[in-house]
Design an enzyme around this catalytic site. Structure first.
Site, mmCIF file in Angstrom:
data_model
loop_
_atom_site.group_PDB
_atom_site.id
_atom_site.type_symbol
_atom_site.label_atom_id
_atom_site.label_comp_id
_atom_site.label_asym_id
_atom_site.label_seq_id
_atom_site.Cartn_x
_atom_site.Cartn_y
_atom_site.Cartn_z
ATOM 1 N N CYS A 2 2.004 14.820 -1.956
ATOM 2 C CA CYS A 2 1.496 15.992 -2.673
ATOM 3 C C CYS A 2 0.054 15.735 -3.090
ATOM 4 O O CYS A 2 -0.275 14.674 -3.614
ATOM 5 C CB CYS A 2 2.301 16.352 -3.906
ATOM 6 S SG CYS A 2 3.951 16.918 -3.551
ATOM 7 N N ARG A 27 -1.598 13.861 2.309
ATOM 8 C CA ARG A 27 -0.635 13.531 1.255
ATOM 9 C C ARG A 27 0.619 14.394 1.332
ATOM 10 O O ARG A 27 1.570 14.193 0.564
ATOM 11 C CB ARG A 27 -1.283 13.703 -0.119
ATOM 12 C CG ARG A 27 -2.472 12.797 -0.355
ATOM 13 C CD ARG A 27 -2.993 12.979 -1.755
ATOM 14 N NE ARG A 27 -2.008 12.555 -2.729
ATOM 15 C CZ ARG A 27 -1.927 11.350 -3.252
ATOM 16 N NH1 ARG A 27 -2.783 10.439 -2.901
ATOM 17 N NH2 ARG A 27 -1.001 11.062 -4.126
ATOM 18 N N TRP A 74 4.527 17.872 -0.335
ATOM 19 C CA TRP A 74 5.500 17.094 0.430
ATOM 20 C C TRP A 74 6.805 17.268 -0.337
ATOM 21 O O TRP A 74 6.942 16.765 -1.450
ATOM 22 C CB TRP A 74 5.088 15.626 0.479
ATOM 23 C CG TRP A 74 5.955 14.790 1.379
ATOM 24 C CD1 TRP A 74 5.815 14.624 2.729
ATOM 25 C CD2 TRP A 74 7.084 13.988 1.003
ATOM 26 N NE1 TRP A 74 6.785 13.783 3.204
ATOM 27 C CE2 TRP A 74 7.574 13.380 2.169
ATOM 28 C CE3 TRP A 74 7.736 13.741 -0.201
ATOM 29 C CZ2 TRP A 74 8.686 12.527 2.168
ATOM 30 C CZ3 TRP A 74 8.844 12.902 -0.210
ATOM 31 C CH2 TRP A 74 9.298 12.294 0.972
ATOM 32 N N ASN A 100 2.453 16.622 -8.836
ATOM 33 C CA ASN A 100 2.757 15.589 -7.856
ATOM 34 C C ASN A 100 3.672 14.587 -8.547
ATOM 35 O O ASN A 100 3.375 14.149 -9.657
ATOM 36 C CB ASN A 100 1.443 14.920 -7.411
ATOM 37 C CG ASN A 100 1.680 13.676 -6.578
ATOM 38 O OD1 ASN A 100 2.736 13.506 -5.983
ATOM 39 N ND2 ASN A 100 0.681 12.810 -6.542
ATOM 40 N N GLY A 101 4.801 14.253 -7.911
ATOM 41 C CA GLY A 101 5.721 13.290 -8.521
ATOM 42 C C GLY A 101 7.086 13.929 -8.713
ATOM 43 O O GLY A 101 7.430 14.917 -8.053
ATOM 44 N N GLU A 484 6.248 -3.506 13.683
ATOM 45 C CA GLU A 484 5.145 -2.567 13.454
ATOM 46 C C GLU A 484 4.937 -1.655 14.673
ATOM 47 O O GLU A 484 4.703 -0.453 14.522
ATOM 48 C CB GLU A 484 3.873 -3.360 13.109
ATOM 49 C CG GLU A 484 2.623 -2.529 12.881
ATOM 50 C CD GLU A 484 2.714 -1.487 11.765
ATOM 51 O OE1 GLU A 484 3.728 -1.447 11.045
ATOM 52 O OE2 GLU A 484 1.778 -0.696 11.643
ATOM 53 N N LYS A 488 5.278 2.406 14.474
ATOM 54 C CA LYS A 488 4.217 3.329 14.895
ATOM 55 C C LYS A 488 4.772 4.357 15.877
ATOM 56 O O LYS A 488 4.517 5.531 15.744
ATOM 57 C CB LYS A 488 3.044 2.582 15.572
ATOM 58 C CG LYS A 488 2.147 1.742 14.682
ATOM 59 C CD LYS A 488 1.315 2.508 13.695
ATOM 60 C CE LYS A 488 2.016 2.737 12.401
ATOM 61 N NZ LYS A 488 1.904 1.856 11.305
ATOM 62 N N GLU A 491 7.237 6.893 14.179
ATOM 63 C CA GLU A 491 6.730 7.825 13.172
ATOM 64 C C GLU A 491 5.804 8.893 13.739
ATOM 65 O O GLU A 491 5.742 9.984 13.198
ATOM 66 C CB GLU A 491 6.103 7.113 11.960
ATOM 67 C CG GLU A 491 4.865 6.341 12.190
ATOM 68 C CD GLU A 491 4.392 5.622 10.928
ATOM 69 O OE1 GLU A 491 4.731 6.023 9.816
ATOM 70 O OE2 GLU A 491 3.645 4.642 11.088
ATOM 71 N N HIS A 507 22.648 -11.449 20.504
ATOM 72 C CA HIS A 507 23.821 -11.561 19.629
ATOM 73 C C HIS A 507 24.414 -10.190 19.282
ATOM 74 O O HIS A 507 25.030 -10.030 18.225
ATOM 75 C CB HIS A 507 23.452 -12.321 18.354
ATOM 76 C CG HIS A 507 23.086 -13.750 18.628
ATOM 77 N ND1 HIS A 507 24.025 -14.701 18.971
ATOM 78 C CD2 HIS A 507 21.884 -14.373 18.655
ATOM 79 C CE1 HIS A 507 23.418 -15.866 19.177
ATOM 80 N NE2 HIS A 507 22.109 -15.695 19.001
ATOM 81 N N LYS A 606 1.053 10.345 3.403
ATOM 82 C CA LYS A 606 0.318 9.081 3.437
ATOM 83 C C LYS A 606 0.712 8.139 2.301
ATOM 84 O O LYS A 606 0.867 6.949 2.494
ATOM 85 C CB LYS A 606 -1.182 9.392 3.385
ATOM 86 C CG LYS A 606 -2.086 8.167 3.414
ATOM 87 C CD LYS A 606 -2.185 7.630 4.823
ATOM 88 C CE LYS A 606 -2.990 6.357 4.915
ATOM 89 N NZ LYS A 606 -2.500 5.527 6.028
#
Ligand code: F6R
Length: 611
Positions: A2, A27, A74, A100-101, A484, A488, A491, A507, A606
């Site tokens: 947000c 954001r 968001w 935001n939050g 990583e 990438k 996402e 295994h 982000k």
């Protein structure tokens, strides 16, 4: 997560708010909205989707106001619909808030307000704030007090801005747990607020980062700041010394591509900053050597890509300084009551410095009286301010939602820190230090070489774009590379990607391999190469499609691969800094060929400021 903006001043309000929101879109981009005081009347406009959709909605509006707030969302509480988009208002539409939050106690507050006759239209936690302010306006003598009484009731983590017809020249704001910056440009009498600096560059000249439990209001020339007891707090503005180019894509189509390409120059900058005449120093780091010498154990806690860097950091620290190190998800570390001792140092790693899980981890460490240091890219962030010492990642602003250059900056700084500790506690000889630094210095040029040879990467991306599942394998230093690389890919291209330590694959997970399943192995030149070769053969025997990241000239591996990308030869411990580059590019081009929005992948934001 947000984005919030606010503006009071002579400029065209809708254009400032829209431009600011666009810069904060990383954001969150589920929906967006603005609230403007237009000739003393509150006007709210909101839409689902991205800021361009909001822009289209208001293109024929002729606003005549100079006080306004905006929000890019968001979704946390409530689907990303127009009703749930911010700003939220009271029923009379005289008060508007952006937030935001998360307000953790909103259910009870909402229940009480409904019992008192307040009518809710959204599923959000935010809407209660507008109703509460209205409620307190009936008993408090002014808006300031009504705002104060409201925020005292809120539990959770939040940054909030509010405008109203009752105080048409002011924006009220509060910060507790989510980032908020106020800013000004005194020459043209403008005041601003934003959840992140990009919205403010280059218009605002000075900024002030709010601390938790600070609140207040601003008009076009003046700011009032208070603590939780409603006592005045002194404001400290600092010059904003960032350049607009740092927040623009320049010649690149996407921020992610720009940031991938910035890595050689960024690493050169970090090395120039940290190494003088063969001596490593961290000037901004305020924890003295005597204290560092007493560290018995290191506990790294971080999230996402930053944790993956932390997993490599663990290997660097254990190899170079021989200090026992763990690396854990912040969200697990915080709630598992970890066993720690007085000489345990907790290390937070974060690009944004605002990740709620990682901040909660720092609070957990502090509650156990442990020393906390943070590797952060934003040295004004909450994490930076709550840590005993910080190491600046020096990556420069990272805007692409998928982290790339912050990751390599984390690796370089962690590696240097491990060498520093190793020299300090005598576990690393001067010769070993010299050898490591010499090898490190070759990295930027080697990355440039990889960046200049993208044809094989494009070819593999064209194949990968039609795949549903992929597997990434690596061993020791490159197990994190596979984590990583797979993060990438999933996402930004939404292709399922799992990562395994190559030796562990047999295994159980090897059951997944069937004809043409893409298995991407990192096979650097190292002692462990023969073992990875065996792991490769195990996959090949089951007809998996072999894609390798392999050292130049390693013909045996190249011949066994269906596709391969070469990287220059390098010491194994530093090979992750090279091997990750083609994997970043592979994810980028695969997503591009699939038509995905690379810089704004679905469901992501982000900076994740909720637990
Ligand atoms: C992945 C990514 C995230 C972040 C994570 C932590 O590309 O960007 O996994 O790494 O949300 O963020 P920071 O580093 O800001 O704490």
């Amino acid at each position: 997560m947000c984005g919030i903006v606010g503006y009071i001043g002579p400029k065209s309000l809708d254009s400032f708010l829209i431009v600011g929101l666009k810069k904060l879109e990383y954001r969150g981009y589920d929906s967006a909205g603005i609230a403007i005081i237009d000739k003393n009347e509150l006007v709210v406009r909101k839409s689902t989707g991205k800021i361009v959709d909001l822009e289209k909605l208001i293109e024929n509006d002729k606003f005549d106001g100079h006080v306004g707030i905006g929000h890019t969302r968001w979704a946390t509480h409530g689907a990303p619909t127009k009703i749930n988009a911010h700003p939220h208002t009271n029923q009379a539409q005289t008060i508007a808030v952006v937030h935001n939050g998360i307000i953790e106690n909103y259910t009870n507050l909402k229940k009480d307000l409904i019992n008192e006759g307040y009518i809710f239209i959204s599923d959000t936690d935010t809407e209660i704030i507008a109703h509460l302010i209205e409620k307190y306006l009936k008993t408090e003598k002014n808006f300031e007090n009504a705002f104060y009484q409201t925020i005292l009731l809120l539990e959770g983590k939040f940054a909030i801005a509010a405008v109203s017809e009752f105080e048409p020249e002011k924006i009220f704001f509060v910060k507790d747990g989510a980032p908020l910056i106020i800013a000004r440009n005194t020459t043209v009498k403008e005041s601003f607020l934003a959840s992140d600096l990009p919205a403010l560059v280059p218009i605002a000249k000075e900024s002030c980062y709010l601390e938790n439990k600070q609140w207040g209001y601003m008009n076009n020339t003046d700011f009032k700041l208070y603590n939780w007891n409603h006592e005045p707090v002194k404001l400290q503005f600092i010059l904003i010394d960032l350049k607009i180019e740092q927040f623009e894509k320049g010649k690149y189509e996407h921020f992610m591509l720009k940031e991938i390409h910035e890595q050689p120059s960024m690493i050169r900058r970090i090395l120039a900053n940290r190494i003088k005449d063969g001596i490593i120093s961290f000037n901004e780091f305020k924890v003295g050597d005597e204290k560092l010498k007493k560290i018995g154990r290191i506990l790294i806690q971080a999230s996402g890509t930053s944790l993956i860097a932390g997993k490599l950091g663990k290997m660097y620290l254990e190899n170079n300084s021989r200090i026992y190190t763990e690396a854990d998800f912040s969200s697990e570390f915080r709630y598992r009551n970890p066993l720690v001792e007085g000489d345990t140092m907790v290390v937070g790693i974060s690009q944004s410095g605002e990740t709620a899980d990682t901040i909660a981890g720092i609070h957990e460490a502090k509650s156990k009286f442990l020393r906390v240091i943070s590797f952060v890219n934003n040295v004004n962030s909450s994490m930076a301010r709550e840590s005993d010492g910080i190491i600046d990642l020096l990556a420069g602003p990272e805007i692409g939602v998928a982290s790339t250059k912050a990751y390599t900056a984390q690796l370089v700084n962690l590696f240097l820190f491990s060498l520093y500790l190793g020299r300090l506690n005598g576990n690393l000889s001067e010769t070993e230090l010299e050898r490591n630094l010499k090898e490190l210095m070759t990295i930027p040029e080697k990355i440039e070489k990889i960046l200049n040879n993208i044809d094989p990467i494009i070819k593999i991306a064209e194949f990968l774009k039609d795949q549903k599942d992929t597997i990434f394998l690596g061993r020791t230093f490159n197990y994190p590379t596979s984590l990583e690389g797979s993060l990438k890919l999933k996402e930004i291209s939404y292709i399922h990607a799992s990562a395994y330590a190559a030796g562990e694959f047999k295994h159980g997970p090897i059951a997944l391999v069937s004809e043409n399943l893409p298995v991407i192995l990192t096979v650097p030149n190292s002692e462990i190469r023969p073992k990875i070769l065996s792991n490769l053969m195990e996959v090949k025997a089951r007809l998996g499609k072999i894609i390798t990241i392999v050292t130049e000239g390693d013909q045996e591996i190249i011949d066994l691969s269906d596709y391969h990308i070469t990287i220059p030869d390098i010491e194994e411990s530093l090979s992750p800094l090279l091997a990750i580059i083609p994997l970043q590019l592979l994810a980028y081009y695969t997503a591009l060929f699939k038509g995905c929005n690379v810089d704004k992948p679905r469901n992501l934001a982000k900076s994740v400021t909720v637990e």
